[in-house]
Design a protein around this motif. Structure first.
Motif, PDB file in Angstrom:
ATOM      1  N   MET A  59       0.847  -1.181   0.000  1.00 58.60           N
ATOM      2  CA  MET A  59       0.000   0.000   0.000  1.00 58.60           C
ATOM      3  C   MET A  59       0.890   1.242   0.000  1.00 58.60           C
ATOM      4  O   MET A  59       1.842   1.326   0.757  1.00 58.60           O
ATOM      5  N   PRO A  60       0.573   2.220  -0.864  1.00 59.72           N
ATOM      6  CA  PRO A  60       1.408   3.423  -0.918  1.00 59.72           C
ATOM      7  C   PRO A  60       1.296   4.221   0.379  1.00 59.72           C
ATOM      8  O   PRO A  60       0.245   4.281   1.003  1.00 59.72           O
ATOM      9  N   SER A  61       2.396   4.842   0.721  1.00 60.21           N
ATOM     10  CA  SER A  61       2.394   5.664   1.931  1.00 60.21           C
ATOM     11  C   SER A  61       2.556   7.128   1.545  1.00 60.21           C
ATOM     12  O   SER A  61       3.079   7.460   0.482  1.00 60.21           O
ATOM     13  N   PHE A  62       2.119   7.999   2.449  1.00 61.95           N
ATOM     14  CA  PHE A  62       2.220   9.433   2.233  1.00 61.95           C
ATOM     15  C   PHE A  62       3.684   9.838   2.361  1.00 61.95           C
ATOM     16  O   PHE A  62       4.355   9.458   3.322  1.00 61.95           O
ATOM     17  N   LYS A  63       4.211  10.603   1.423  1.00 63.41           N
ATOM     18  CA  LYS A  63       5.629  10.954   1.388  1.00 63.41           C
ATOM     19  C   LYS A  63       6.004  12.086   2.337  1.00 63.41           C
ATOM     20  O   LYS A  63       7.170  12.334   2.572  1.00 63.41           O
ATOM     21  N   PHE A  64       5.022  12.788   2.872  1.00 61.87           N
ATOM     22  CA  PHE A  64       5.296  13.952   3.708  1.00 61.87           C
ATOM     23  C   PHE A  64       4.756  13.720   5.112  1.00 61.87           C
ATOM     24  O   PHE A  64       3.739  13.066   5.301  1.00 61.87           O
ATOM     25  N   ASP A  65       5.444  14.282   6.100  1.00 61.88           N
ATOM     26  CA  ASP A  65       5.051  14.086   7.495  1.00 61.88           C
ATOM     27  C   ASP A  65       3.881  14.972   7.903  1.00 61.88           C
ATOM     28  O   ASP A  65       3.128  14.624   8.802  1.00 61.88           O
ATOM     29  N   SER A  66       3.740  16.137   7.271  1.00 64.36           N
ATOM     30  CA  SER A  66       2.667  17.062   7.654  1.00 64.36           C
ATOM     31  C   SER A  66       2.211  17.839   6.420  1.00 64.36           C
ATOM     32  O   SER A  66       2.842  17.789   5.369  1.00 64.36           O
ATOM     33  N   LEU A  67       1.141  18.576   6.590  1.00 60.72           N
ATOM     34  CA  LEU A  67       0.625  19.404   5.504  1.00 60.72           C
ATOM     35  C   LEU A  67       1.627  20.508   5.154  1.00 60.72           C
ATOM     36  O   LEU A  67       1.810  20.839   3.981  1.00 60.72           O
ATOM     37  N   ALA A  68       2.297  21.049   6.157  1.00 64.35           N
ATOM     38  CA  ALA A  68       3.301  22.090   5.909  1.00 64.35           C
ATOM     39  C   ALA A  68       4.445  21.534   5.063  1.00 64.35           C
ATOM     40  O   ALA A  68       4.949  22.209   4.158  1.00 64.35           O
ATOM     41  N   ASP A  69       4.871  20.295   5.349  1.00 61.97           N
ATOM     42  CA  ASP A  69       5.919  19.668   4.527  1.00 61.97           C
ATOM     43  C   ASP A  69       5.435  19.449   3.103  1.00 61.97           C
ATOM     44  O   ASP A  69       6.195  19.590   2.144  1.00 61.97           O
ATOM     45  N   SER A 120      10.102  20.156   0.312  1.00 62.00           N
ATOM     46  CA  SER A 120      11.572  20.136   0.422  1.00 62.00           C
ATOM     47  C   SER A 120      12.215  21.333  -0.278  1.00 62.00           C
ATOM     48  O   SER A 120      13.256  21.212  -0.926  1.00 62.00           O
ATOM     49  N   GLY A 121      11.593  22.493  -0.193  1.00 63.21           N
ATOM     50  CA  GLY A 121      12.140  23.700  -0.789  1.00 63.21           C
ATOM     51  C   GLY A 121      11.702  23.953  -2.217  1.00 63.21           C
ATOM     52  O   GLY A 121      12.020  24.987  -2.788  1.00 63.21           O
ATOM     53  N   HIS A 122      10.973  23.031  -2.802  1.00 64.50           N
ATOM     54  CA  HIS A 122      10.542  23.175  -4.191  1.00 64.50           C
ATOM     55  C   HIS A 122       9.079  23.599  -4.315  1.00 64.50           C
ATOM     56  O   HIS A 122       8.564  23.724  -5.421  1.00 64.50           O
ATOM     57  N   GLY A 123       8.432  23.813  -3.205  1.00 67.48           N
ATOM     58  CA  GLY A 123       6.999  24.124  -3.196  1.00 67.48           C
ATOM     59  C   GLY A 123       6.636  25.365  -3.994  1.00 67.48           C
ATOM     60  O   GLY A 123       5.635  25.382  -4.699  1.00 67.48           O
TER      61      GLY A 123
END
Length: 71
Positions: A1-11, A16-19
């Motif tokens: 099952m795929p997992s979410f790559k980010f720990d939080s909504l802010a992340d 990783s700086g590319h947002g």
């Protein structure tokens, strides 16, 4: 099952700086796609208004011509 790559909504938003690049490209794409949908609809509405005006003018001219021929 795929997992979410980010720990939080802010992340997720920061990405990783590319947002800033990802979200600005996403916004530009959405604006362009919206314009590609809305602009032809707007042109169609304007063209239909012109056609109605032309039909009204032609109907008035025809009516006037018929009245002139009856007298």
């Amino acid at each position: 099952m795929p997992s979410f790559k980010f720990d939080s909504l802010a992340d997720f938003i920061h990405m990783s700086g590319h947002g800033i690049y990802v979200w600005s490209c996403t916004a530009i794409a959405l604006v362009l796609l919206t314009a590609l949908i809305v602009h032809p609809l707007w042109l169609r509405k304007r063209q239909l208004q012109k056609l109605r005006q032309q039909q009204a003018v032609l109907a008035a001219q025809l009516s006037q011509h018929q009245q002139e021929n009856q007298t």
